[in-house]
Enzyme design. Sequence first.
Site, PDB file in Angstrom:
ATOM      1  N   ASP A   1     -26.446 -30.511-110.927  1.00  0.00           N
ATOM      2  CA  ASP A   1     -26.786 -31.329-109.761  1.00  0.00           C
ATOM      3  C   ASP A   1     -28.090 -32.082-109.956  1.00  0.00           C
ATOM      4  OD1 ASP A   1     -24.560 -30.408-108.291  1.00  0.00           O
ATOM      5  OD2 ASP A   1     -25.646 -28.601-107.698  1.00  0.00           O
TER       6      ASP A   1
ATOM      7  N   CYS B   1     -65.232 -42.485 -93.739  1.00  0.00           N
ATOM      8  CA  CYS B   1     -65.806 -41.662 -94.817  1.00  0.00           C
ATOM      9  C   CYS B   1     -64.737 -41.322 -95.852  1.00  0.00           C
ATOM     10  CB  CYS B   1     -66.378 -40.358 -94.248  1.00  0.00           C
ATOM     11  SG  CYS B   1     -67.706 -40.571 -93.051  1.00  0.00           S
TER      12      CYS B   1
ATOM     13  N   CYS C   1     -65.503 -39.091 -90.470  1.00  0.00           N
ATOM     14  CA  CYS C   1     -64.456 -39.913 -89.858  1.00  0.00           C
ATOM     15  C   CYS C   1     -63.579 -40.531 -90.951  1.00  0.00           C
ATOM     16  CB  CYS C   1     -65.062 -41.013 -88.982  1.00  0.00           C
ATOM     17  SG  CYS C   1     -65.974 -42.257 -89.918  1.00  0.00           S
TER      18      CYS C   1
ATOM     19  N   ASP D   1     -27.469 -26.976-106.015  1.00  0.00           N
ATOM     20  CA  ASP D   1     -28.182 -25.790-106.492  1.00  0.00           C
ATOM     21  C   ASP D   1     -28.058 -25.587-108.003  1.00  0.00           C
ATOM     22  OD1 ASP D   1     -25.492 -24.993-106.641  1.00  0.00           O
ATOM     23  OD2 ASP D   1     -26.051 -22.894-106.418  1.00  0.00           O
TER      24      ASP D   1
ATOM     25  N   ASP E   1     -23.119 -30.518-102.354  1.00  0.00           N
ATOM     26  CA  ASP E   1     -22.378 -29.919-103.462  1.00  0.00           C
ATOM     27  C   ASP E   1     -21.578 -28.747-102.896  1.00  0.00           C
ATOM     28  OD1 ASP E   1     -21.751 -29.214-106.241  1.00  0.00           O
ATOM     29  OD2 ASP E   1     -23.076 -27.512-105.864  1.00  0.00           O
TER      30      ASP E   1
END
Length: 807
Positions: A704, A87, A84, A700, A500
Amino acid sequence: MSEQEEIALNISGMTCAACANRIEKGLNKIEGVENANVNLATERSNVTYNPEQTSPEEFEEKIEKLGYQVEHDKAEFNVIGMTCAACANRVEKKLNKLPGVSEASVNLAMETAAVEYNPNSVSTNDMTEAIDKIGYELQEKADEEATEDHRDKAIRKQTMKFAISALLSLPLLWTMVTHFEWTSFIWMPDILMNPWVQLALATPVQFIIGWQFYEGAYKALRSKSANMDVLVAMGTSAAYFYSIFLGWQWLNNGATGMPELYFEASAIIITLIVLGKLFEARAKGRTSQAIKKLLGMRAKTAVVYRDGNEVEIPVEQVQIGDTVVVKPGEKIPVDGEVLEGASSVDESMLTGESMPVDKQPDDTVFGATMNKNGVLRMKASKVGKDTALSQIVKVVEEAQSSKAEVQRLADRVSGVFVPTVIGIAFVTFLIWITLVDPGNVGSALMPMISILVIACPCALGLATPTSIMAGSGRAAEIGVLFKGGEYLENTRNVETVVLDKTGTVTKGEPELTNVVAVGNWTNNQVVQYAASAEKDSEHPLARAIVNGAHSTSVSLMDVEGMEAIPGQGIRAMVNGSTVHVGTRKLMAEASVTVEEDTEQRLQSFEAEGKTAMLVAVDGKYAGMVAVADTVKNTSKQAVHRLREAGLDVVLLTGDNQRTADAIAEQVGIAHVIAGVLPEEKSAEIRKLQEAGQKVAMVGDGMNDAPALATADIGMAIGTGTDVAIEAADITLMRGDVNSVADAILMSRKTMRNIKQNLFFAFVYNTLGIPIAAIGLLAPWVAGAAMAFSSVSVVLNSLRLQKIKLAK
């Protein structure tokens, strides 16, 4: 006075002796540090300190403030024995208390632990021994197949336990059903009411099938904590041993009549909990289906050249530099570059794009993608854990193992839940035996048992991690890789999306978009002369014209000489004719007379963000060609989806305002920030944040990366550079702005699912405990409700795996 302790730290980022001196001085200034020395050659610092005055965390914080990094190792474990949330909390707390462990995170749903640690201060053996002392087992994580085998064995074992338990409990259930007035007509053998027969049926269930609860309870109590096992062991033991007492009392009173026993309550509770754990284990296995699917895509074998022969070997044995042969219909085994051959490759598993991609020499191919129609000979460049697929699997696993903040809140609640419930159960027992039904132990025992059984915090512990697993797994299937649960949680808060331009909204490569021929010239002739003149140039605009000629099957002519004129264009001898391609100024210097409406057309193209070039042959104006970085086919639709989701969309670019406005108008973006230098992009992000906006940056390129790191959420287009992807919180594998909308919607849906789970888990316990306390909930009903509450939470999380995002 406490003993001095010593710790060694591995440090990265030092470049000279001055760096080492800075760190050494900084550490020695910390109160409680007896001595610190830094070795530049080994990139290591040894610190002697008083643990009552300072800590390793303070050393790391100081080193990072000075601009350097403390290096940690990472280890992943399977955790055996958790039942549970309590634990999972105990294991996590124990790991985090070990000296040298900087962060440990335990995932109940995956039954795993991820640990960042200083190998100079603590080892994986130390971790294993520490966890063993509190009653659990750490196993260094093996491959996924071994983990699956372990899960399958656990499920088979649990199935066997349930079968035996159900077989023994069924007669006891039969006796219980016939107790009700409205079911008294059901026949029941008298022997089943014999206390010794019931004892014989209940004992194996209590102490063989239920031994796991006693074992777990003992280990928990030994380490001064409590978990689900404590609740179940206490509740069922109370019913079992009280029944023995009643049977003994019945025997002393002459063994007349039928004693009221509670063996069926203890046996049926254990049976139902074991059944619930079985369902839960099977359902939890389904939450990791995304990783299974990804791993199932791998090729099993590869054909390579060894000693001049083609040899088929397991894909694990392929080495970097091997020449691999991939035939039509086969999966590409590893990442690499095409050496010979041409084919189309289905990369949909990697990018989500359904259209095959043409491949030829020097092109990159990826492992697990499908070669469609030609033989390819490729050079292996990335194998094993370095392939694109393995990296995707790693990101998904790390996301599923990490914790969102909402989960940490649930963990804190569940950590104090069990002791509180035990207290409530005993108070309820005392109220019943003293006030409600004085002296009647049996009537007081039943509500106490019901409280202990129904209040298990399993559902609370599973509510968040199962949703994170299912949500991040489904996101990976649609090409969105969240690097951690916190990013999956925080993405839903995004209010402004900054895109971008180049490579994100646009394709990132110029294309021939327009051809205008004048007089007796045709479009194909204009393209033929322009492309022939430009074919030896490496300029991006020249390549766009040449590619445009190839795409329209225009043949190129011989070039005897080509001269580039900086800032104006080129002059070349094509098939015996002098060809000029370039600006107005180039035409003027070549004494070429252009058409009257040329200037108007030029301005029209430039207003659309295109670069137009004039073409002249032997001093005669032939026409013009226009080239542009064209908008991706999906960008307009994606921007519309983002705006429909209530988000502000901003276009951020280093291009001039006119070009940026033209692109923005095409895709429906109203807010444009143009003419921004790479180093200024992060400053623009900060301006939006200072205005109170939660900002996601999508890019990308290498330029950036700072903006991606500055934004609240950084999203890197997966087709971009490694630097951008590394700086981002989310990787979008498809190279499509639609994936931005997918990421935000997946985050929102996952967090909604988590809230549903937490709501039902809290409401379930909040309502269940008082109902049990006033005696309206039979113990076996409480057991069934507790067992199936966990299953319902996991099944609700699994709905995320079926989500379809509208495009």
